[in-house]
Design a protein around this motif. Structure first.
Motif, short mmCIF file in Angstrom:
data_model
loop_
_atom_site.label_atom_id
_atom_site.label_comp_id
_atom_site.label_asym_id
_atom_site.label_seq_id
_atom_site.Cartn_x
_atom_site.Cartn_y
_atom_site.Cartn_z
N VAL A 150 7.39 -7.39 10.51
CA VAL A 150 6.59 -6.09 11.04
C VAL A 150 7.39 -5.01 10.11
N GLN A 151 6.96 -3.57 10.00
CA GLN A 151 7.32 -2.46 9.19
C GLN A 151 8.73 -2.15 9.87
N SER A 152 9.45 -1.55 9.11
CA SER A 152 10.55 -0.88 9.29
C SER A 152 10.31 0.53 9.92
N GLY A 153 9.36 1.09 9.60
CA GLY A 153 8.93 2.38 10.11
C GLY A 153 9.22 3.55 8.82
N ASP A 154 9.86 2.94 7.70
CA ASP A 154 9.95 3.72 6.62
C ASP A 154 9.01 3.58 5.54
N GLU A 155 7.97 2.77 5.26
CA GLU A 155 7.25 2.22 4.25
C GLU A 155 6.36 3.54 3.97
N VAL A 156 5.48 3.96 5.22
CA VAL A 156 4.55 4.94 4.75
C VAL A 156 5.22 6.49 4.51
N PRO A 157 6.31 6.80 5.35
CA PRO A 157 6.75 8.03 4.95
C PRO A 157 7.30 7.95 3.53
N THR A 158 7.91 6.94 3.03
CA THR A 158 8.67 6.92 1.88
C THR A 158 7.58 7.15 0.78
N THR A 159 6.26 6.65 1.13
CA THR A 159 5.29 6.68 -0.19
C THR A 159 4.80 8.17 -0.20
N ILE A 160 4.86 8.65 1.03
CA ILE A 160 4.40 10.25 1.22
C ILE A 160 5.51 11.06 0.21
N GLU A 161 6.69 10.94 0.72
CA GLU A 161 7.81 11.64 0.11
C GLU A 161 7.72 11.37 -1.42
N GLU A 162 8.04 10.14 -1.81
CA GLU A 162 8.08 10.00 -3.40
C GLU A 162 6.83 10.72 -3.93
N LEU A 163 5.46 10.40 -3.37
CA LEU A 163 4.37 10.87 -4.35
C LEU A 163 4.22 12.36 -4.34
N TYR A 206 -16.94 9.42 -3.92
CA TYR A 206 -17.58 10.64 -4.41
C TYR A 206 -16.93 11.28 -5.70
N GLY A 207 -15.94 10.86 -6.04
CA GLY A 207 -15.48 11.12 -7.24
C GLY A 207 -13.88 11.86 -7.29
N HIS A 208 -13.42 12.08 -6.17
CA HIS A 208 -12.32 12.60 -5.95
C HIS A 208 -11.06 11.50 -6.24
N PRO A 209 -9.92 11.96 -6.74
CA PRO A 209 -8.86 11.06 -7.24
C PRO A 209 -8.09 10.30 -6.24
N VAL A 210 -7.94 9.14 -6.47
CA VAL A 210 -6.96 8.38 -5.55
C VAL A 210 -5.60 8.15 -6.22
N MET A 211 -5.51 8.52 -7.36
CA MET A 211 -4.35 8.43 -8.33
C MET A 211 -3.72 9.69 -8.67
N PRO A 212 -2.47 9.85 -8.80
CA PRO A 212 -1.39 8.65 -8.52
C PRO A 212 -1.36 8.15 -7.04
N CYS A 213 -1.23 7.02 -7.14
CA CYS A 213 -0.97 6.23 -5.80
C CYS A 213 0.35 5.51 -5.77
N CYS A 214 0.82 5.69 -4.72
CA CYS A 214 2.13 5.12 -4.37
C CYS A 214 2.54 4.12 -3.36
N MET A 215 3.36 3.04 -3.59
CA MET A 215 3.54 1.90 -2.68
C MET A 215 5.03 1.72 -2.52
N ALA A 216 5.28 1.32 -1.18
CA ALA A 216 6.78 1.00 -0.86
C ALA A 216 6.87 0.01 0.06
N ASP A 217 8.15 -0.59 -0.15
CA ASP A 217 8.47 -1.54 0.95
C ASP A 217 9.68 -1.04 1.54
N ALA A 218 10.36 -1.85 2.69
CA ALA A 218 11.51 -1.23 3.20
C ALA A 218 12.99 -1.47 2.77
N LYS A 219 12.86 -2.21 1.40
CA LYS A 219 14.07 -2.36 0.73
C LYS A 219 14.32 -1.23 -0.31
N GLY A 220 13.45 -0.41 -0.21
CA GLY A 220 13.60 0.66 -1.18
C GLY A 220 13.04 0.66 -2.66
N ASN A 221 11.99 -0.53 -2.48
CA ASN A 221 11.22 -0.67 -3.69
C ASN A 221 10.17 0.30 -4.00
#
Length: 986
Positions: free
Chosen positions: A670-683, A740-755
């Motif tokens: 189960v998620q730690s709760g930090d995975e999605v917020p980390t991706t938002i902050e880092e991106l 419809y042509g709008h960019p998805v990249m840059p795209c960020c991925m994170a786990d709970a271990k800081g990767n």
């Protein structure tokens, strides 16, 4: 040599003694049976019943091989929230940084939680799905933790390690237990790998319940042993388990949860044994069902060819707690020998569901009472001999006939619900109330000799089983060799439990591939079964010495806090879900000045709706709802806000975030709760964004539909009432702005271990999906992902509007349908355009991983006329052909199975339109939940025009992308969902 079986029910305690040399005779070896009222101290009733059959049979007590006891005593303590019999439990998770989003006890109803909840701890340890360690165990950390637990006065501990089912001997959990007991030898410690398979929350729930009941179970089993000693019996003592097999008493004292459903199972197994027409496996042309009729209810269960009962769903609800242990699937109706019979002012006869129960001999007419019961009806009809027939001669003939017609209808309808095919049914009729089973039933039935003591007979003839429930990584390995090794583990477990090595065989084998993994990780569920081994004198001496040692170790119940304090806690609160006690006909969400302030009730309703919109995928909305409940409980209603799509300014910045990977992994790790917020902050750091104004769900389907809620609480920014799919889809390229042509990249991925990984560029979105999937597997196959933030203008042009509102209204519709007893398809149709495609029963589910990812197929057969709901007539219910649904994780296409000379599929619905499979309670079934025997309704909903009006959108979201080989055709006309904000704004 003889065997004794004893079954302790809520009303009566039954005992039976069998001669093992005569089990194949017409008598089935039954020498004596006896029924006595269950006593407050169940040991007294057991002693009375066994003593009576010993006296009646006059056998040599030294030749009794074993005593097997089935009891509901332990589960009753949980169901009744009995603070005197339950201990507080400390929960230890071996999880590293994961699982913090759903702490232990989150899924417990308040009353039970107040009794058993102790402190919880997140410690290093646990495994990834491929067997790698999340983190090594830290012995110092464990010792410091147990010191704190002891200082808090708690004596029971539940240990749960992530993917302990991968760790075949539970090495992490067992090593942790060893460290704990070395530091404090007197504690009671339960490890989760001995309780259940994958699925962290449900396995942990069961482990905690087991720990809570341990002290009481030990005391009770010591009482059973004392009764045997008083009776002069020195043979081994066993308890019967939920699956109809035996567990040695010393083991049962440590795993009492495995006996919770032993009562109904004993009746089923006893019926199968007593039926007298050979083994169940020989009845290839029939499906065998057991009907156990008592004084108040009738319990119906289907038997598998192995002779064991069909299992219930992936989880079982016990006292409001979802648990993972195996139990038979039993359907109960309010019909028994004591059911009340009434005649209304119009002459209509009704039967039950209320009953006089154990007061039958006082209240029934045939016994001089004043209440007309089903037993009175059968005596009046001349088909039952009991009581005084003269006292029911005054019952009018039309009432007798009307009652019998109603009894027949209730039983045939219930039996049909438990059938899984059109094959003829053979009913094995047992139970003290079986005299009310009427003539003229549409199926063959047998009432075996000693049918009224089938529960005790079932305990007496129970066998020994060995179970294996593990996940094996099959990539690069000899699959047959791995499977054979797992079979041998199950056989070895059965032999270790007391089975005769010469006749142990594999009774059940199920393989379930995990979704979205590239290492062929597969869950294996295997059961080996053998007869009870006859012990030598040396074995007996060793067992007696072990029993003495175990008996000395069965300490009196340890408690934390006074009984008075616990009893007070048990009285305070009984809610299992936020909507309990809420009148949804008058409930209004809190919407002020265009802002929707989310409550726990709103979360529950949205989660149900997201399940329906998930079309089989999107992850577990149930687990995500638990996560959000905890946030609201800590921070209060209103911490999560929602605004309408048109509230965005064109230059506002909107961020996204979702869970990504395999649902079977995220349900365990189960998620730690930090995975999605980390991706938002880092991106945002990479892109130089200092702030953002809105949070948007990538997909409204499944758990990802409300994963935006925790993000809103974390950043204090509103969720936008929209999403980028209008459903669930399997890849990141299935988002409308990207199509419809709008960019998805840059795209960020994170786990709970800081990767953290940021993909800056890829040649196309398909390539990006491959890059993300590869990284996701390296990070354990369950991560957070976010794409490039987009403007408010893009959202207003290319997002699917009002989908969170749609989920809320769908959830409310399902709840109201239950509350008002109306058809939930009709209720859903009042919320959104919906088409009922099919009503039926799942008869086959298969999964194929040959393409490198799982493609599944579900076959649904039509219901019989008796299974149809009353007053419900539709084209979907009249269909005689099977329905086939193909799924990846999401449901892709629904079509009628070709019959006869027909070659082409008759397609009813296919992507991008939505296909959802609903269970009998109106809630959606995800593709991992599909299983044999479930009654379902299949519905279709039209997709948003953004998916159907553009050629590229239809290519990506439609049948071509998924290689379905058929052209798309619309299932209906799309209609914009209502807005909660517009509806309730004040």
């Amino acid at each position: 040599m003889y065997r004794i079986g004893c079954d302790v029910g809520g009303t009566n305690t039954d005992a039976a003694i069998l001669d093992t040399n005569c089990l194949q005779d017409e008598s089935k070896g039954v020498l004596a049976t006896f029924k006595t009222p269950t006593t407050a101290d169940v040991t007294d009733g057991i002693k009375t019943a066994i003593e009576e059959i010993l006296n009646r049979s006059q056998i040599d007590r030294r030749k009794v091989l074993n005593v097997a006891v089935g009891t509901t005593h332990f589960v009753n303590a949980v169901v009744e929230n009995d603070a005197r019999r339950l201990d507080r439990v400390a929960a230890i998770r071996l999880c590293g940084p994961y699982t913090r989003s759903i702490p232990p006890f989150s899924d417990y109803p308040y009353a039970l939680r107040d009794i058993v909840q102790g402190p919880h701890y997140f410690l290093d340890g646990g495994l990834e799905v491929d067997g790698r360690e999340i983190k090594p165990l830290d012995p110092k950390q464990i010792r410091e933790t147990v010191d704190q637990i002891v200082a808090a006065g708690i004596r029971s501990i539940a240990i749960v390690g992530i993917f302990s089912a991968l760790d075949h001997e539970g090495r992490h959990e067992e090593r942790c237990k060893q460290i704990i007991l070395e530091a404090h030898p007197g504690l009671s410690v339960v490890t989760s790998h001995s309780i259940g398979g994958p699925g962290l929350v449900v396995r942990e729930n069961a482990t905690i319940l087991n720990a809570a009941i341990l002290s009481f179970a030990k005391t009770t089993i010591r009482g059973f042993r004392r009764a045997m000693k008083d009776l002069g019996l020195t043979c081994p003592l066993f308890l019967t388990q939920n699956d109809g097999t035996l567990i040695e008493a010393s083991a049962a004292a440590h795993l009492p949860i495995k006996t919770f459903a032993s009562g109904p199972t004993n009746s089923l197994m006893g019926a199968a044994f007593l039926q007298g027409q050979g083994s169940i496996s020989e009845l290839q042309d029939k499906q065998v069902l057991v009907v156990d009729i008592g004084g108040t209810t009738s319990d119906i269960c289907a038997l598998l060819p192995s002779g064991f009962p069909r299992k219930a769903a992936n989880f079982v609800d016990v006292a409001g707690v979802r648990t993972a242990f195996s139990m038979p699937e039993v359907y109960s109706i309010g019909l028994g020998g004591g059911s009340r019979v009434r005649v209304d002012d119009h002459g209509k006869v009704t039967v039950g569901p209320d009953s006089v129960g154990y007061r039958l001999t006082e209240e029934a007419l045939i016994f001089g009472g004043s209440t007309m019961t089903t037993s009175d009806i059968m005596v009046a009809a001349g088909t039952a001999g009991m009581g005084d027939p003269e006292k029911v001669k005054s019952i009018p003939e039309d009432v007798v006939k009307g009652a019998i017609v109603e009894i027949r209808r209730l039983l045939e309808q219930a039996i049909e619900k438990m059938k899984v095919s059109a094959a003829p049914a053979l009913v094995l009729l047992v139970g003290g109330g079986s005299v009310i089973f009427p003539d003229g039933m549409s199926m063959q039935h047998i009432e075996p000799k000693h049918h009224d003591s089938a529960n005790a007979v079932g305990a007496a003839i129970a066998k020994i089983a060995g179970d294996v429930d593990i996940i094996e990584v099959l990539a690069g390995r000899d699959e047959d060799a791995v499977l054979e090794q797992a079979k041998q583990k199950a056989i070895a477990a059965a032999v270790a439990g007391g089975a005769n090595e010469e006749d142990v065989s594999i009774a059940e084998l199920t393989k379930i591939p995990l979704q979205y993994v590239n290492n062929k990780a597969t869950r294996l569920l295997i059961k080996a079964v053998g007869s009870l081994r006859v012990s030598s004198d040396a074995d007996q001496e060793q067992r007696e010495a072990h029993q003495d040692l175990t008996g000395n170790d069965l300490n009196e119940t340890q408690t934390s806090g006074s009984d008075a304090e616990k009893a007070q806690s048990a009285r305070e609160g009984s809610m299992t879900r936020p909507s309990v006690g809420v009148d949804l006909t008058t409930y209004q969400p809190d919407v002020r000045n265009g802002v929707w302030y989310i409550s726990a009730v709103d979360v529950e309703l949205c989660a149900i709706g997201c399940g329906i919109l998930g079309t089989g995928g999107g992850g577990s909305p149930y687990n995500m709802a638990l996560y959000v409940f905890n946030i609201i409980q800590q921070k209060g209603d209103g911490v999560i806000k929602v605004v309408a799509l048109d509230a965005l300014k064109d230059d506002d910045i909107c961020v996204f975030g979702s869970g990504y990977g395999a649902p079977s992994v995220s349900d365990e790790r189960v998620q730690s709760g930090d995975e999605v917020p980390t991706t938002i902050e880092e991106l945002n750091k990479v892109l130089g964004h200092q702030d953002f104004q809105g949070i948007v769900a990538d997909e409204i389907g499944g758990g990802n539909g409300i994963i935006t809620f925790p993000t809103s609480a974390r950043f204090d920014r509103p969720v936008i009432d929209c999403d980028l799919m209008g459903r669930a889809y399997p890849t990141v390229e299935h988002c409308t702005p990207y199509v419809y042509g709008h960019p998805v990249m840059p795209c960020c991925m994170a786990d709970a271990k800081g990767n953290v990984s940021v993909m800056m560029r890829a040649e196309n979105n398909t390539k990006l999906e491959g890059m993300l999937r590869t990284t996701c597997v390296e990070l354990g196959n369950a991560v957070g992902v976010t794409g490039k933030p987009l403007s408010g203008k893009v959202m207003k042009d290319f997002a699917i509007p009002n989908t969170l509102s749609q989920a809320w209204f769908l959830g409310r519709a399902v709840h109201l349908a239950r509350q008002q007893k109306i058809d939930f398809i009709q209720a859903i149709g009042d919320v959104t355009p919906v088409k009922l495609l099919y009503t039926g029963k799942i008869v086959d589910v298969s999964r194929d991983v040959s393409r490198g990812y799982t493609i599944g197929q579900c076959v649904i057969a039509p219901l019989s006329a008796d299974e149809q709901e009353e007053n419900t007539v539709s084209e979907a219910s009249k269909e005689t052909r099977n329905l086939i649904i193909t799924f990846q994780n999401e449901y892709l296409i629904a079509y009628h199975e070709p019959t006869g000379s027909q070659q082409e599929k008759e397609v009813l619905c296919l992507v991008p339109d939505l296909i959802s499979i609903l269970g009998s309670n109106g809630e959606a079934l995800g593709s991992p939940d599909l299983r044999y025997g479930l009654q379902v309704k299949v519905i279709a909903m039209p997709a948003h025009p953004l998916w159907t009006q553009g050629k590229e959108a239809l290519r990506v979201g439609g049948p071509e992308f998924f290689q379905l080989g058929v052209p798309w055709k619309p299932v209906g006309e799309y209609k914009l969902p209502k807005s909660v904000i517009e509806e309730f704004n004040r």
